[in-house]
Enzyme design. Structure first.
Site, PDB file in Angstrom:
ATOM      1  N   HIS A 221       0.838  -1.201   0.000  1.00  0.00           N
ATOM      2  CA  HIS A 221       0.000   0.000   0.000  1.00  0.00           C
ATOM      3  C   HIS A 221       0.878   1.259   0.000  1.00  0.00           C
ATOM      4  CE1 HIS A 221      -2.878  -2.865   2.097  1.00  0.00           C
ATOM      5  NE2 HIS A 221      -3.631  -2.392   1.145  1.00  0.00           N
TER       6      HIS A 221
ATOM      7  N   MET B 254       3.023  -9.342  -0.868  1.00  0.00           N
ATOM      8  CA  MET B 254       2.457  -8.717   0.338  1.00  0.00           C
ATOM      9  C   MET B 254       0.941  -8.669   0.248  1.00  0.00           C
ATOM     10  SD  MET B 254       4.964  -5.876   1.716  1.00  0.00           S
ATOM     11  CE  MET B 254       6.697  -6.239   1.901  1.00  0.00           C
TER      12      MET B 254
ATOM     13  N   SER C 271      -2.635  -8.189   3.145  1.00  0.00           N
ATOM     14  CA  SER C 271      -3.108  -8.084   4.535  1.00  0.00           C
ATOM     15  C   SER C 271      -3.467  -9.476   5.052  1.00  0.00           C
ATOM     16  CB  SER C 271      -4.325  -7.170   4.611  1.00  0.00           C
ATOM     17  OG  SER C 271      -4.012  -5.926   4.040  1.00  0.00           O
ATOM     18  N   ARG C 272      -3.842 -10.371   4.155  1.00  0.00           N
ATOM     19  CA  ARG C 272      -4.259 -11.712   4.576  1.00  0.00           C
ATOM     20  C   ARG C 272      -3.077 -12.604   4.983  1.00  0.00           C
ATOM     21  NH1 ARG C 272      -8.670 -10.938   0.491  1.00  0.00           N
ATOM     22  NH2 ARG C 272     -10.582 -10.894   1.715  1.00  0.00           N
TER      23      ARG C 272
END
Ligand code: PAF
Length: 282
Positions: free
Chosen positions: A37, A184, A186-187
């Protein structure tokens, strides 16, 4: 950095920036930010005069048995990262404001949402397109930035913007990986240490396919089988799909006679991970 929860206020702020002649870039996210992000934010910062990041865990893009209820969140951490990345405004609405009682509109993209992730997540992209269309109407950006890790999402959003004549440039940013190659996400946070090791099989599979193509293999079925075997040789893995397809239409390619997308979705334990590369023949 402004933190804005109200839709009308975000629209006013964007209108003001636009009137001032500023180029607005927007990075839509569901929060729990990682370096991927941050990379999107740095592209947004570079290309725009004003940078908006949105944080909204969008219920409509999750299936009934998916991880909406337990999607990881870290608002304070996200705001710190946004500040360091030079974000001007973070828009973080509530579900009630985004989908008030009586909400009944849809935004769907047809063909390309049927393939890849669309097969096992049939309502997912309709959820993504409706929320992204709303976020665009609220943040009023000139350009919006998305990661290539969610390659199908990027293609679907580009199609929506083209079909609906939205005056927004959609920019894709290459996947950011951990040192050991894991894309990469988030999970990744859901993975146990043992599962984390097995999750490396996605990137290993993609690298192996790339090597096969570099060595002259052009038969998609052979390549997909080899990738399947490699991934399944790791514990906890279950394959959702391995696809070699056209980079825009997302239709299957039997032979690799032009640049193609090799995309895969693999469950590692209970966590569904996706990854992809573009395979080139020269
Ligand atoms: O990629 C994501 O994080 C989400 O799908 C998005 C684009 C923010 C829409 O909810």
């Amino acid at each position: 950095m402004e933190i804005i929860k109200k839709i009308e206020l975000m629209q006013e702020v964007s209108d003001k920036w636009r009137r001032g002649g500023n180029i607005i870039s927007c990075v839509p996210t569901m929060g729990f930010l990682h370096q991927g992000h941050v990379e999107l934010l740095s592209v947004g910062r570079e290309k725009g005069d004003r940078l908006i990041m949105t944080i909204f865990v969008n219920p409509t893009q999750f299936g009934p048995h998916e991880d909406y209820q337990r999607y990881p969140q870290d608002t304070e951490g996200d705001l710190d990262k946004a500040r360091s990345a030079g974000v001007d405004a973070v828009f973080m609405p509530t579900v009630e404001k985004m989908y008030p009682d009586g909400f009944q509109s849809t935004v769907t993209v047809d063909n390309i949402t049927q393939y890849l992730c669309g097969k096992s997540r049939p309502r997912h992209f309709a959820g993504v397109t409706v929320v992204v269309a709303k976020l665009f109407n609220i943040t009023k950006p000139h350009l919006a930035i998305f990661g290539e890790k969610d390659y199908q999402q990027l293609v679907v959003i580009k199609q929506m913007v083209r079909d609906l004549n939205m005056d927004i440039d959609i920019i894709g940013v290459p996947t950011v990986r951990e040192k050991d190659g894991l894309a990469m996400s988030s999970r990744n946070n859901y993975l146990s240490p043992e599962e984390r090791l097995s999750a490396l099989s996605l990137k290993k599979g993609l690298d192996f396919a790339k090597k096969m193509v570099a060595e002259g293999e052009r038969d998609s079925a052979k390549i997909k089988n080899a990738v399947r075997e490699l991934i399944l040789s790791h514990p906890f893995t279950e394959i959702d799909y391995i696809t070699i397809c056209d980079t825009e239409k997302l239709t299957d390619m039997e032979n690799i006679d032009r640049p193609s997308l090799l995309a895969l979705a693999v469950r590692v334990g209970k966590t569904r991970l996706i990854d992809n590369i573009i395979v080139r023949t020269n």
